[in-house]
Design a protein around this motif. Structure first.
Motif, short mmCIF file in Angstrom:
data_model
loop_
_atom_site.label_atom_id
_atom_site.label_comp_id
_atom_site.label_asym_id
_atom_site.label_seq_id
_atom_site.Cartn_x
_atom_site.Cartn_y
_atom_site.Cartn_z
N ALA A 124 0.84 -1.20 0.00
CA ALA A 124 0.00 0.00 0.00
C ALA A 124 0.87 1.25 0.00
CB ALA A 124 -0.92 0.01 1.22
N VAL A 125 0.29 2.31 -0.55
CA VAL A 125 0.86 3.66 -0.44
C VAL A 125 -0.06 4.45 0.48
CG1 VAL A 125 1.33 5.82 -1.64
CG2 VAL A 125 1.91 3.63 -2.73
N VAL A 126 0.50 5.02 1.54
CA VAL A 126 -0.26 5.89 2.43
C VAL A 126 0.07 7.33 2.07
CG1 VAL A 126 -0.74 6.58 4.80
CG2 VAL A 126 -0.21 4.19 4.30
N LEU A 127 -0.89 8.03 1.48
CA LEU A 127 -0.71 9.44 1.17
C LEU A 127 -1.01 10.27 2.41
CD1 LEU A 127 -2.24 10.19 -2.36
CD2 LEU A 127 0.11 10.57 -1.62
N ILE A 128 -0.13 11.20 2.73
CA ILE A 128 -0.35 12.05 3.89
C ILE A 128 -0.33 13.51 3.48
CG2 ILE A 128 0.68 10.37 5.47
CD1 ILE A 128 3.13 12.24 5.64
N ASP A 129 -0.96 14.32 4.31
CA ASP A 129 -1.02 15.78 4.16
C ASP A 129 -0.50 16.34 5.47
OD1 ASP A 129 -1.68 18.46 4.04
OD2 ASP A 129 -3.77 18.14 3.48
N THR A 130 0.63 17.05 5.43
CA THR A 130 1.25 17.53 6.67
C THR A 130 0.39 18.55 7.41
OG1 THR A 130 2.52 19.18 5.43
CG2 THR A 130 3.60 17.07 5.90
N ARG A 131 -0.63 19.09 6.75
CA ARG A 131 -1.56 20.00 7.43
C ARG A 131 -2.52 19.23 8.33
NH1 ARG A 131 -4.19 22.57 2.20
NH2 ARG A 131 -4.35 20.32 1.87
N ARG A 132 -2.65 17.91 8.07
CA ARG A 132 -3.63 17.10 8.80
C ARG A 132 -3.07 15.70 9.04
NH1 ARG A 132 -8.14 16.07 5.43
NH2 ARG A 132 -6.74 16.30 3.65
N LEU A 133 -1.95 15.62 9.70
CA LEU A 133 -1.33 14.32 9.93
C LEU A 133 -2.24 13.37 10.71
CD1 LEU A 133 2.42 15.03 10.81
CD2 LEU A 133 1.50 13.91 8.77
N GLU A 134 -3.10 13.92 11.56
CA GLU A 134 -3.92 13.08 12.42
C GLU A 134 -4.87 12.19 11.64
OE1 GLU A 134 -6.05 16.90 11.70
OE2 GLU A 134 -4.02 16.35 12.33
N GLU A 145 -2.57 -3.64 11.36
CA GLU A 145 -3.38 -4.75 11.88
C GLU A 145 -3.52 -5.87 10.86
OE1 GLU A 145 -7.10 -3.11 13.02
OE2 GLU A 145 -6.28 -2.00 14.73
N ARG A 146 -3.63 -5.51 9.59
CA ARG A 146 -3.80 -6.51 8.53
C ARG A 146 -2.47 -7.04 8.01
NH1 ARG A 146 -9.01 -6.81 6.43
NH2 ARG A 146 -8.14 -7.97 4.67
N GLY A 147 -1.36 -6.47 8.47
CA GLY A 147 -0.05 -6.93 8.03
C GLY A 147 0.26 -6.57 6.60
N VAL A 148 -0.30 -5.46 6.09
CA VAL A 148 -0.04 -5.02 4.72
C VAL A 148 1.16 -4.07 4.72
CG1 VAL A 148 -0.96 -3.82 2.70
CG2 VAL A 148 -2.49 -5.21 4.12
N PRO A 149 2.26 -4.41 4.06
CA PRO A 149 3.41 -3.50 4.01
C PRO A 149 3.03 -2.20 3.28
CG PRO A 149 3.99 -5.70 3.22
CD PRO A 149 2.51 -5.65 3.31
N PHE A 150 3.63 -1.09 3.72
CA PHE A 150 3.27 0.19 3.11
C PHE A 150 4.45 1.15 3.13
CE2 PHE A 150 2.26 0.43 7.60
CZ PHE A 150 2.79 1.66 8.00
N VAL A 151 4.38 2.14 2.25
CA VAL A 151 5.30 3.27 2.27
C VAL A 151 4.47 4.52 2.50
CG1 VAL A 151 6.94 2.13 0.73
CG2 VAL A 151 5.19 3.67 -0.23
N ILE A 152 5.13 5.55 3.00
CA ILE A 152 4.49 6.84 3.24
C ILE A 152 4.87 7.80 2.12
CG2 ILE A 152 4.30 8.84 4.78
CD1 ILE A 152 3.08 6.34 5.98
N ALA A 153 3.86 8.40 1.48
CA ALA A 153 4.10 9.41 0.44
C ALA A 153 3.54 10.73 0.92
CB ALA A 153 3.43 8.99 -0.87
N ASN A 154 4.42 11.68 1.16
CA ASN A 154 4.02 13.00 1.63
C ASN A 154 3.64 13.86 0.42
OD1 ASN A 154 3.66 15.45 2.90
ND2 ASN A 154 5.85 15.81 3.24
N ASN A 155 2.34 14.01 0.19
CA ASN A 155 1.86 14.82 -0.93
C ASN A 155 2.05 16.29 -0.56
OD1 ASN A 155 0.72 15.45 -3.38
ND2 ASN A 155 -1.39 15.10 -2.73
N ALA A 156 3.03 16.92 -1.19
CA ALA A 156 3.47 18.25 -0.77
C ALA A 156 2.52 19.34 -1.28
CB ALA A 156 4.89 18.51 -1.27
N PHE A 157 1.53 19.69 -0.46
CA PHE A 157 0.63 20.81 -0.80
C PHE A 157 1.39 22.13 -0.62
CE2 PHE A 157 -2.27 17.37 0.10
CZ PHE A 157 -3.31 17.57 -0.79
N PRO A 158 1.11 23.12 -1.48
CA PRO A 158 1.86 24.38 -1.42
C PRO A 158 1.83 25.06 -0.06
CG PRO A 158 0.55 24.27 -3.44
CD PRO A 158 0.14 23.10 -2.60
N ASP A 159 0.70 24.96 0.65
CA ASP A 159 0.61 25.64 1.95
C ASP A 159 0.86 24.68 3.11
OD1 ASP A 159 -1.68 24.21 1.42
OD2 ASP A 159 -3.01 25.60 2.47
#
Length: 210
Positions: A124-134, A145-159
């Motif tokens: 899986a790819v987990v897309l994140i937004d640093t304005r709303r990490l929660e 929980e499901r044991g699915v390997p993943f990477v984190i992709a920080n989608n860089a929004f301008p603000d």
């Protein structure tokens, strides 16, 4: 080719047949299912649309007042449509390997659909937004929980604020080996780099189990 929006494609009343580029090449010997996950409005539909070599399937519906007070659209106030089932696309990594991409709905009220989308997923790819990490915490927890390997992709929004990878890792409570990569989900090359990072990570995990 870059993907400028996540608007659903509308073809009119006639249902078009498959295009020649939609056919799976005869050279393909293996296919891998990958899920693109993340909170509401982080760019999942955009990433699938930007990187897919076939016409992406989207299940977006216009947002209405019924979602007010239910969907958290902070940082996405101008968003007018939302995925209610899944996004689907395909990309060839080599002549013999293709990835089938499944984008999940971001709102918590549609998370009951995730179990089916996760079935058979290699990673899986987990897309994140640093304005709303929660909004990423529960997403990551479900994958773990499901044991699915993943990477984190920080989608860089301008603000969006910029943080070093180590700070993001700590904030998201990630294991040291989970890759973190910055991306622009609108750009095909950037989205493809994210998928290649996931493939390399899955390869490393497979070698470690040998």
């Amino acid at each position: 080719m870059d993907f400028k929006s996540s608007d659903t494609l509308r073809e009119g009343p006639r249902i078009p047949g498959p295009r020649s580029e939609d056919h799976l090449p005869d050279t393909v010997k293996a296919a891998v299912k990958v899920v693109i996950v993340g909170g509401f409005g982080v760019g999942k539909t955009t990433m699938v649309g930007s990187v897919s070599e076939i016409r992406p399937l989207t299940t977006e519906e216009t947002m209405t007042q019924a979602g007010i007070g239910v969907d958290d659209n902070y940082g996405s106030e101008t968003k007018t449509a939302t995925t209610v089932a899944m996004d689907f696309g395909r990309i060839s990594i080599t002549e013999e390997l293709v990835l089938y991409l499944f984008g999940t709905p971001g709102q918590e009220r549609f998370w009951f659909l995730w179990n089916g989308l996760f079935e058979g997923a290699l990673g899986a790819v987990v897309l994140i937004d640093t304005r709303r990490l929660e909004v990423s915490f529960d997403v990551i927890g479900r994958l773990e929980e499901r044991g699915v390997p993943f990477v984190i992709a920080n989608n860089a929004f301008p603000d969006g604020p910029r943080y070093p990878a180590d700070e993001l890792r700590q904030a998201l409570d990630l294991d040291p080996h989970v890759p973190i990569i910055e991306c622009d989900a609108r750009r095909r090359a950037s989205s493809r780099d994210v998928l290649m990072t996931l493939m390399r990570y899955l390869h490393e995990l497979a070698l470690a189990r040998v």
